[in-house]
Structure formats: C-alpha cells, structure tokens
Design a protein around this motif. Sequence first.
Motif, short mmCIF file in Angstrom:
data_model
loop_
_atom_site.label_atom_id
_atom_site.label_comp_id
_atom_site.label_asym_id
_atom_site.label_seq_id
_atom_site.Cartn_x
_atom_site.Cartn_y
_atom_site.Cartn_z
N ALA A 151 76.76 35.59 66.80
CA ALA A 151 76.70 34.43 65.90
C ALA A 151 77.50 34.68 64.63
O ALA A 151 78.18 33.77 64.13
N LEU A 156 77.88 30.18 64.05
CA LEU A 156 76.61 29.71 64.62
C LEU A 156 76.81 28.57 65.60
O LEU A 156 76.16 28.53 66.66
N ARG A 160 75.65 28.79 69.46
CA ARG A 160 74.69 27.84 70.03
C ARG A 160 75.22 27.21 71.32
O ARG A 160 74.49 27.08 72.31
N GLN A 161 76.48 26.82 71.32
CA GLN A 161 77.05 26.22 72.52
C GLN A 161 77.13 27.24 73.66
O GLN A 161 76.86 26.91 74.82
N LEU A 164 73.17 27.89 74.55
CA LEU A 164 72.32 26.76 74.92
C LEU A 164 72.95 25.85 75.96
O LEU A 164 72.24 25.21 76.74
#
Length: 254
Positions: A151, A156, A160-161, A164
Amino acid sequence: MPAKIRLEQCDGVVHVTLCNPKRFNAMSRAMWRDLKVVFERIQGMASVRCVLVTGAGAHFCAGGDISEYASFRFQETSLREFHEVEVWGALGAMLACDVPMVAQIEGNCMGAGVEIASCCDIRLAAQSARFGAPIARLGFPMAPREAALVARETGLATARQMLLEASVFSATDMLQRGFLSGVVADADVSAVAQATVGRICELAPQAARLNKQTLRALVPEPPSSLLATAYDYADSAEQREGISAFLEKRPPMF
C-alpha cells in the motif's frame, strides 16, 4: 533447474536473480529463506554500490509457489511462521539493506513479485509487464506487514483494487500511479536498467547508504494488535476452497 536465488557480483554491482522458470519465478519457501540470506550478505559487502534485482527468463515473479500451500497454510502456527519469519524475514532484509536497489521487471509481477519490487528503490519495467496481487481468488488476504509495504509503495487506491477486485495493471498504469520510475520497450529494459545502475555507481556510496537509512526511519510499523489475529483464518473454508480450486484447475466456489 531447482528454484533458487542466484547472486552474482561484478565491479561493485550485485545481480540478484529470482530463479524458478518453470513457475514464472514464483517464490518457494526455500527461495524466501535464500533471499533473506542473500540480502543480509549484501548488507555486509562494503564494496557494493548497487543491486540489480531481476527474474530469470521472461518474467520477474508470478507470486508464491501455490503448489506448496496445502502443506502449511491450513494451520495457524505454520502459516504465521511462513509470513512473519520466512516472507517478512526476506522482505525485511531487503528493506534493511543500505545499498541502492534497482528492479528490472519483465512479464508477470504478481503478489510476491509486487512485494519484492516494493522493496527496491528504483523500479523499471518492460512495456508488456503486468502487475497485481489477485490472492482473493485463492481465498486468503495479504499478510499485514506485506499489505502495508504494498500500500505504501503502490498507493492505497491501487492496493485496494489489487486486493479487493483482483485487478491486474499494465506497466503504463503503474507508471501513472507512481509505482514505477520508468517504462521502456521490452527489448530495451535490460539496457536501461544497466544504465541506471551505472549512474548510481558513479555517485557517492556512503551518501546513498545514509539516504536510505534516513528514508527507512520515516516508515511506520503496522500496529501489533493487527498482527495478533492476522492468521486466524488459516483453517477457513474459503482458503481451503481457493487453494484447492487453483490446484485442481477449476473456478473457486466461494
């Protein structure tokens, strides 16, 4: 050829190669342990001015060697040892190394590959390189220290991509997102990386080491409360299904 980390030294430059060509240089447990030893050794080499990190053949590193996962990931103690001792032992040794590091990235740079590249100071990629950490398809999260590293270096939003959505990014994407220092034609990446190493070697080595120590002191550690329960998922149905599905070459059913 057995999976291994190859170290070669010449004229103040150490070339570290991730070697597991049959699996696109996926990191085995033995390779993680070797990587730690290699960078601890490099840290003690006073004559070294730069490290070039590459993958053998057409890829940087496709992630972890999933063929080993069923032997240790389903028990919390062995899972914690893998991430906190073996993986973070190697990544921590890279981060603690005061010698400037250049990553030459070609082909797949996934999961463990992104983590290893994140430890390097300058990252250069071939135009066709691809980046991601699609471990959600395997039913488990990224370990806290590793996630904090990724990260911090990718940003970030990108992390996240990756985690998630299991998103995979092109080299151009990662340049625009600030992870890469440069993207060049596939045929030119080795020459550009060598030229970058050459420029570093012409500069003051003590200043480089002191700069790395200063920059390292600015990095925060993940909270201990997060690490305490990080591997409670070891025996989860999701992780068992994700790894089994991969090894059986079928879509997982979560």
